[in-house]
Design a protein around this motif. Structure first.
Motif, PDB file in Angstrom:
ATOM      1  N   TYR A  50       0.836  -1.218   0.000  1.00 14.19           N
ATOM      2  CA  TYR A  50       0.000   0.000   0.000  1.00 14.19           C
ATOM      3  C   TYR A  50       0.865   1.260   0.000  1.00 14.19           C
ATOM      4  CZ  TYR A  50      -3.905  -3.039   1.136  1.00 14.19           C
ATOM      5  OH  TYR A  50      -4.859  -4.012   1.111  1.00 14.19           O
TER       6      TYR A  50
ATOM      7  N   ARG B 142     -12.596   8.984  -0.027  1.00 12.82           N
ATOM      8  CA  ARG B 142     -12.249   7.843   0.831  1.00 12.82           C
ATOM      9  C   ARG B 142     -13.288   6.741   0.700  1.00 12.82           C
ATOM     10  NH1 ARG B 142     -14.290   7.231   6.489  1.00 12.82           N
ATOM     11  NH2 ARG B 142     -16.027   8.679   6.719  1.00 12.82           N
TER      12      ARG B 142
ATOM     13  N   GLU C  24     -17.961   1.889   3.878  1.00 18.10           N
ATOM     14  CA  GLU C  24     -18.661   0.637   3.660  1.00 18.10           C
ATOM     15  C   GLU C  24     -19.725   0.829   2.578  1.00 18.10           C
ATOM     16  OE1 GLU C  24     -17.847   1.802   6.681  1.00 18.10           O
ATOM     17  OE2 GLU C  24     -16.345   0.248   7.091  1.00 18.10           O
ATOM     18  N   GLY C  25     -19.585   0.114   1.487  1.00 14.09           N
ATOM     19  CA  GLY C  25     -20.595   0.144   0.437  1.00 14.09           C
ATOM     20  C   GLY C  25     -20.614   1.422  -0.398  1.00 14.09           C
ATOM     21  N   GLY C  26     -19.594   2.269  -0.309  1.00 14.47           N
ATOM     22  CA  GLY C  26     -19.615   3.489  -1.101  1.00 14.47           C
ATOM     23  C   GLY C  26     -18.372   4.320  -0.910  1.00 14.47           C
ATOM     24  N   ASP C  27     -18.500   5.614  -1.150  1.00 12.04           N
ATOM     25  CA  ASP C  27     -17.366   6.498  -0.903  1.00 12.04           C
ATOM     26  C   ASP C  27     -17.835   7.884  -0.490  1.00 12.04           C
ATOM     27  OD1 ASP C  27     -17.842   7.987  -3.380  1.00 12.04           O
ATOM     28  OD2 ASP C  27     -17.035   6.208  -4.382  1.00 12.04           O
TER      29      ASP C  27
ATOM     30  N   VAL D  70     -24.550 -22.312   8.662  1.00  8.62           N
ATOM     31  CA  VAL D  70     -24.275 -20.947   8.213  1.00  8.62           C
ATOM     32  C   VAL D  70     -25.390 -20.371   7.341  1.00  8.62           C
ATOM     33  CG1 VAL D  70     -21.765 -21.028   8.445  1.00  8.62           C
ATOM     34  CG2 VAL D  70     -22.827 -21.842   6.329  1.00  8.62           C
TER      35      VAL D  70
ATOM     36  N   HIS E  88     -13.739  -1.495  14.064  1.00  7.28           N
ATOM     37  CA  HIS E  88     -12.599  -1.421  13.124  1.00  7.28           C
ATOM     38  C   HIS E  88     -13.152  -1.328  11.699  1.00  7.28           C
ATOM     39  CE1 HIS E  88      -8.413  -1.784  12.052  1.00  7.28           C
ATOM     40  NE2 HIS E  88      -8.661  -2.798  11.253  1.00  7.28           N
ATOM     41  N   ASN E  89     -13.982  -0.312  11.474  1.00  3.60           N
ATOM     42  CA  ASN E  89     -14.519  -0.101  10.129  1.00  3.60           C
ATOM     43  C   ASN E  89     -13.929   1.199   9.591  1.00  3.60           C
ATOM     44  OD1 ASN E  89     -15.773   1.841  11.616  1.00  3.60           O
ATOM     45  ND2 ASN E  89     -17.862   1.185  11.156  1.00  3.60           N
ATOM     46  N   SER E  90     -14.533   1.778   8.554  1.00  6.34           N
ATOM     47  CA  SER E  90     -13.903   2.966   7.977  1.00  6.34           C
ATOM     48  C   SER E  90     -13.847   4.112   8.985  1.00  6.34           C
ATOM     49  CB  SER E  90     -14.615   3.377   6.686  1.00  6.34           C
ATOM     50  OG  SER E  90     -15.939   3.746   6.951  1.00  6.34           O
TER      51      SER E  90
ATOM     52  N   GLN F 151     -21.791   8.872  -0.816  1.00  5.31           N
ATOM     53  CA  GLN F 151     -22.711   7.973  -1.499  1.00  5.31           C
ATOM     54  C   GLN F 151     -22.517   6.523  -1.099  1.00  5.31           C
ATOM     55  OE1 GLN F 151     -21.981   9.118  -5.554  1.00  5.31           O
ATOM     56  NE2 GLN F 151     -20.816   7.233  -5.930  1.00  5.31           N
ATOM     57  N   VAL F 152     -23.634   5.906  -0.802  1.00  2.00           N
ATOM     58  CA  VAL F 152     -23.620   4.522  -0.368  1.00  2.00           C
ATOM     59  C   VAL F 152     -24.631   3.777  -1.219  1.00  2.00           C
ATOM     60  CG1 VAL F 152     -23.932   2.974   1.585  1.00  2.00           C
ATOM     61  CG2 VAL F 152     -23.105   5.282   1.976  1.00  2.00           C
ATOM     62  N   ALA F 153     -24.180   2.679  -1.813  1.00  6.59           N
ATOM     63  CA  ALA F 153     -25.093   1.880  -2.632  1.00  6.59           C
ATOM     64  C   ALA F 153     -26.061   1.157  -1.704  1.00  6.59           C
ATOM     65  CB  ALA F 153     -24.291   0.887  -3.448  1.00  6.59           C
TER      66      ALA F 153
ATOM     67  N   PRO G  59     -22.464  -4.230   2.808  1.00  7.07           N
ATOM     68  CA  PRO G  59     -21.067  -3.972   2.464  1.00  7.07           C
ATOM     69  C   PRO G  59     -20.173  -5.169   2.830  1.00  7.07           C
ATOM     70  CG  PRO G  59     -22.010  -2.105   3.622  1.00  7.07           C
ATOM     71  CD  PRO G  59     -23.036  -3.197   3.662  1.00  7.07           C
TER      72      PRO G  59
ATOM     73  N   PRO H 266     -17.172  -5.824   4.167  1.00  5.38           N
ATOM     74  CA  PRO H 266     -16.546  -6.111   5.468  1.00  5.38           C
ATOM     75  C   PRO H 266     -17.545  -6.569   6.534  1.00  5.38           C
ATOM     76  CG  PRO H 266     -15.891  -3.939   4.636  1.00  5.38           C
ATOM     77  CD  PRO H 266     -17.004  -4.426   3.763  1.00  5.38           C
ATOM     78  N   GLU H 267     -18.832  -6.243   6.348  1.00  6.36           N
ATOM     79  CA  GLU H 267     -19.828  -6.617   7.352  1.00  6.36           C
ATOM     80  C   GLU H 267     -20.610  -7.870   6.966  1.00  6.36           C
ATOM     81  OE1 GLU H 267     -22.386  -3.187   7.610  1.00  6.36           O
ATOM     82  OE2 GLU H 267     -20.664  -1.873   7.927  1.00  6.36           O
TER      83      GLU H 267
ATOM     84  N   HIS I 106     -12.998  -2.219  -7.579  1.00  5.83           N
ATOM     85  CA  HIS I 106     -11.884  -2.459  -6.640  1.00  5.83           C
ATOM     86  C   HIS I 106     -12.343  -2.870  -5.246  1.00  5.83           C
ATOM     87  CE1 HIS I 106      -8.851  -1.485  -9.373  1.00  5.83           C
ATOM     88  NE2 HIS I 106      -8.991  -0.169  -9.380  1.00  5.83           N
ATOM     89  N   HIS I 107     -13.475  -2.312  -4.783  1.00  3.66           N
ATOM     90  CA  HIS I 107     -13.853  -2.611  -3.395  1.00  3.66           C
ATOM     91  C   HIS I 107     -14.285  -4.062  -3.218  1.00  3.66           C
ATOM     92  CE1 HIS I 107     -17.845  -1.106  -4.933  1.00  3.66           C
ATOM     93  NE2 HIS I 107     -18.165  -2.273  -4.418  1.00  3.66           N
TER      94      HIS I 107
ATOM     95  N   HIS J 110     -12.350  -6.563  -4.238  1.00  3.15           N
ATOM     96  CA  HIS J 110     -11.097  -7.340  -4.190  1.00  3.15           C
ATOM     97  C   HIS J 110     -10.786  -7.775  -2.751  1.00  3.15           C
ATOM     98  CE1 HIS J 110      -6.399  -6.596  -4.346  1.00  3.15           C
ATOM     99  NE2 HIS J 110      -6.696  -7.744  -3.804  1.00  3.15           N
TER     100      HIS J 110
ATOM    101  N   GLY K  40      -6.209  -6.678  -0.516  1.00  5.73           N
ATOM    102  CA  GLY K  40      -7.558  -6.153  -0.723  1.00  5.73           C
ATOM    103  C   GLY K  40      -8.242  -6.085   0.625  1.00  5.73           C
ATOM    104  N   VAL K  41      -9.522  -6.412   0.652  1.00  5.98           N
ATOM    105  CA  VAL K  41     -10.244  -6.409   1.916  1.00  5.98           C
ATOM    106  C   VAL K  41     -10.031  -7.754   2.602  1.00  5.98           C
ATOM    107  CG1 VAL K  41     -12.503  -6.006   2.968  1.00  5.98           C
ATOM    108  CG2 VAL K  41     -11.997  -5.005   0.745  1.00  5.98           C
TER     109      VAL K  41
ATOM    110  N   ASN L 183     -19.396 -15.758   7.748  1.00  9.20           N
ATOM    111  CA  ASN L 183     -19.757 -17.122   8.154  1.00  9.20           C
ATOM    112  C   ASN L 183     -19.576 -18.085   6.994  1.00  9.20           C
ATOM    113  OD1 ASN L 183     -20.405 -16.371  10.716  1.00  9.20           O
ATOM    114  ND2 ASN L 183     -22.580 -16.062  10.268  1.00  9.20           N
TER     115      ASN L 183
END
Ligand SMILES: Cc1cc2nc3c(=O)[nH]c(=O)nc-3n(C[C@H](O)[C@H](O)[C@H](O)COP(=O)(O)OP(=O)(O)OC[C@H]3O[C@@H](n4cnc5c(N)ncnc54)[C@H](O)[C@@H]3O)c2cc1C
Lengths: 247, 319
Positions: free
Chosen positions: A38, A157, A160-163, A246, B93-95, B187-189, B194, B196-197, B242-243, B245, B250-251, B256
Motif C-alpha cells: 500500500y 475515501r 462501507e458500500g460506497g465512498d 451458516v 474497526h470499520n472505515s 454515497q452509499v449503494a 457492504p 466487510p460486514e 476495486h472494493h 477485491h 484487498g479487503v 460465516n
C-alpha cells in the motif's frame, strides 16, 4: 509541494508465516522482505504524480534498522528525491513509530504526509492517524482519490458500500488504498540514480512502549475437505444448513 | 469503566454498534466494571443499546458532529472518556474506526489494539488482546501496558446476543471543535450488505473468464442474500470494482460463509479469507490449492455448478 511518504518493510506476500518453537516470535529464517504494497503502489506513486504535475519534492521516511535500507532505496529508484531513516534497532509498536515520524516532521512544513492504508504485516491502519493527531493535522484514512489545487485538497475515501468526497486545506495526512494510483516498476536508470540519492539517518527519540506482543498463534488447520458431487447441490445446501449452520 | 462508541449507520444503530457493545460488555465483565455506550449526534433508538449490554448511554449533541471528521470525533470521544473515567475505549474497526483509533491512542498516549477479534483476557497479569496479523496468516496476543486502553473491534468477530432492557440516555456536555474537513459528497449503494460486514459472501475469480459472465455469481448471491467479492486479477482487469477485491492486498473478511468459484487459492488470496467460518470451493481443477483450505468442495465447471447451487438454495429457501 513538499510531500512526505512514510513506508515500512513487510514480508513478501507469498511468505508462509512460521513461529519460533515457543511461539513468542515470528521465525524470520529465509523470509524475503518488500516495501509494504500500500505504501509503494498507492502512497508513493500518487505523491510522485502530484510532484510531476505541480513541482516539489517527495521524501520517503522509514522508522527502522539499517537492514531496511534496500527497501528505502527501492523507493528512491521508483522516483522519490531523498530519504530519511529514523534509526531504531528493532521495530516497535504503532504509537512509537508514529511518535518518531511526528517528531521528525514537526516544523518541516510538509504539505502532505502520505501513508499506506495499513501494513500487510501488522494490519493496524493506525500510524497515519496517530501522526495526524500528534501534529494536529486533518486526516483521511483509506483514500482512493486525491487531487490538490494550491492549498485545496479533494480526497475521496472508501466507506462501507460506497465512498465519500472531502474538501480540506493542506497540510494534511492521509492513507492511500487501492484506486489511488497504479504500481510503478523501477527502471534501470532509476535504480542507478537511487544509489546516489541522499538517505539521511536520524536519531530516534525516547518513547515508552505502550503495547507488546507476548505470543503468536497460527489459525487452526482445516480438516480435510468434504467433496460433493456437482449434480448433488441439494446435499451441499443441506450440509451448509445442518452441519455448518451458516444458512 | 468500558466506554464503547456506538456508531449509527445512516442514522440507525445496526450490527456494527451492537457488536461493539456486546464486546464492551464482555470486556467490562472481565474487568469487573460497567459498559457504557457513547452516541455522537442524534439517532433514534439509543435507549435500545441497553439490550446489548450498555448500562447507560451518553450522548453528545453538536452541529460539529454532523459530517464525519476524525479530529472532531476524537476530541468528543476522548473528552467523554476523561469525564466518565473510562479505562477502556472500544470503537469498531470499520472505515470510521480506522480514522479514529490511532488518533484516540495518540491523544490519550494509550496503548491500542486495532482490529481485535477476541475479548481481552487477563493473562500473566497483563491485559491481553488477540488480533489477526499478516492478513490473517497468524494471530498476535498483544499486551496493553498503559492504564487507558483503546481497542478497535474487527467486524464479524463476536456473535450478537440480546439480554437486558433499555438503558437510560443522558446528555454529556462536551463542545467538540469545528471540523477542518468538509464532506461534499457521500454515497452509499443500497442493496447488498457492504463486504466487510457481510455474513455470506460469493466470490468469483479468473475462472469466470470475463465480466459478462458474472450473472452466475450475482444469481447465487441474490438467492442467498449474500455480498459479492472477487480475486485481485479480476479487480485489476476492471471486471469488477476495486472494493470487491479480497485478500492480502484487498479487503480482509471473515464471513460465516465464503463461496469461491473459479479462484485457484493463491496464498495472497487465502490470507484475506481463511478466517471465514465455512469455505466452499468450486473449481474444475481437483488439484487447485484452494481445496486444502476448504470445508466443502465441488470439483466441476462453475458455469454448470453455480446455477445448480442457486436452484438448490432457492428450493431450500422456498420450503
Ligand atoms: C504482491 C501480491 C499481492 C497479491 N494480493 C492478492 C490479493 O489480495 N487477493 C488475490 O486474490 N490475489 C492476490 N494476488 C494474486 C495471487 O497471487 C493470484 O494471482 C490470484 O489470486 C489468482 O486469481 P484467481 O484465482 O482468480 O485466478 P487464477 O489463479 O488464474 O485461477 C483461476 C482458477 O479458476 C479455475 N477455473 C477456470 N475455469 C473454470 C471453470 N469453468 N469452472 C471452475 N473453475 C474454473 C482454474 O482451475 C483456476 O484454479 C497478489 C499477488 C501479488 C504478487
Amino acid at each position: 509541494m513538499k510531500l512526505l511518504v512514510c513506508v515500512s518493510k513487510t514480508p513478501e506476500t507469498t511468505t508462509k508465516i512460521q513461529l519460533t518453537s515457543d511461539g513468542t516470535e515470528i521465525d524470520t529464517t529465509g523470509v524475503q522482505y518488500i516495501m509494504n504494497p500500500y505504501d509503494e503502489w498507492y502512497a508513493l506513486v500518487r505523491a510522485l504524480e502530484l510532484k510531476e504535475a505541480a513541482g516539489g519534492t517527495v521524501t520517503i521516511l522509514n522508522v527502522g534498522p539499517a537492514d531496511n535500507d534496500p527497501v528505502i532505496r527501492k523507493g528512491l529508484a521508483i522516483g522519490a528525491d531523498d530519504a530519511v531513516r529514523i534509526d531504531v534497532t528493532e521495530e516497535k509498536d504503532s504509537l512509537f513509530t508514529a511518535r518518531q515520524i511526528a517528531e521528525f516532521a514537526r516544523g518541516k512544513d510538509f504539505d502532505l504526509i502520505l501513508f499506506g492504508k495499513e501494513t500487510i504485516s501488522y494490519n493496524g491502519s493506525e500510524v497515519g492517524a496517530m501522526v495526524a493527531e500528534f501534529l494536529d493535522l486533518p486526516y483521511v484514512g483509506d483514500a482512493i482519490g486525491l487531487e490538490v489545487e494550491g492549498t485545496q485538497a479533494t480526497v475521496t475515501r472508501d466507506i462501507e458500500g460506497g465512498d465519500e468526497v472531502i474538501e480540506v486545506q493542506t497540510p494534511i495526512a492521509l492513507s492511500a488504498a487501492k484506486g489511488m494510483a497504479e504500481q510503478r516498476i523501477p527502471n534501470m536508470r532509476g535504480i542507478m540514480m537511487a544509489k546516489r540519492k541522499p538517505l539521511e539517518v536520524v536519531q530516534a527519540v525516547d518513547f515508552p512502549d505502550t503495547t507488546r506482543v507476548a505470543s503468536y498463534q497460527k489459525p487452526a488447520e482445516k480438516g480435510s475437505v468434504k467433496l460433493i458431487e456437482p449434480d448433488n447441490m441439494d446435499e451441499l445446501v443441506r450440509l451448509l444448513h445442518e452441519e455448518a449452520k451458516v444458512i | 469503566m468500558v466506554l464503547v462508541y456506538a456508531e449509527a449507520t445512516n442514522g440507525e444503530f445496526k450490527k456494527v454498534a451492537h457488536e461493539v457493545i456486546v464486546y464492551g460488555k464482555q470486556t467490562a465483565d472481565v474487568l469487573g466494571t460497567e459498559c457504557h455506550a457513547l452516541v455522537l449526534g442524534d439517532a433514534p433508538g439509543a435507549e435500545g443499546l441497553g439490550k446489548y449490554g450498555a448500562a447507560k448511554v451518553h450522548r453528545i449533541s453538536s452541529p460539529h458532529l454532523e459530517g464525519f471528521d476524525a479530529a472532531v470525533y476524537t476530541v468528543a470521544i476522548t473528552e467523554a472518556a476523561k469525564q466518565l473515567g473510562a479505562t477502556v475505549i472500544v470503537v469498531p474497526h470499520n472505515s470510521t474506526g480506522k480514522n479514529i483509533t490511532g488518533r484516540l491512542a495518540a491523544r490519550l498516549e494509550a496503548g491500542s489494539v486495532a482490529g481485535a477479534n477476541a475479548v481481552p483476557m487477563m493473562k500473566d497479569g497483563y491485559f491481553t488482546v488477540t488480533k489477526p496479523v499478516f492478513s490473517g496468516k497468524a494471530f498476535a496476543d498483544v499486551q496493553v501496558l498503559t492504564d487507558v486502553k483503546v481497542i478497535s473491534l474487527a467486524g464479524n468477530s463476536i456473535p450478537v446476543t440480546e439480554a437486558g432492557g433499555d438503558a437510560p440516555v443522558v446528555e454529556l456536555s462536551v463542545e467538540p471543535p469545528a471540523p477542518k474537513t468538509k464532506v461534499i459528497n457521500h454515497q452509499v449503494a443500497t442493496g447488498r450488505t457492504p463486504l466487510p460486514e457481510a455474513e455470506l459472501v460469493v466470490s468469483g475469480g479468473r475462472g469466470l473468464k470475463g465480466p459478462e459472465n458474472w450473472a452466475v455469481i450475482e444469481d447465487l448471491a441474490d438467492a442467498l442474500g449474500a455480498t459479492t467479492a472477487c480475486s485481485r486479477p479480476v479487480a485489476d482487469s476492471d471486471w469488477r470494482p476495486h472494493h470487491e477485491h479480497v485478500g492480502q492486498t484487498g479487503v480482509a473478511i471473515r464471513p460465516n460463509l465464503y463461496i469461491a468459484a473459479g479462484i485457484s487459492g493463491a496464498i495472497q488470496h487465502l490470507a484475506g479469507v481463511n478466517n471465514s467460518k465455512t469455505i466452499v470451493v468450486i473449481n474444475k481443477d481437483p488439484d487447485a490449492p484452494f481445496f486444502k483450505a476448504a470445508d466443502y468442495g465441488v470439483v466441476g465447471d462453475l458455469f454448470d455448478v453455480l446455477p445448480r447451487l442457486t436452484e438448490a438454495v432457492k428450493k431450500y429457501k422456498g420450503q
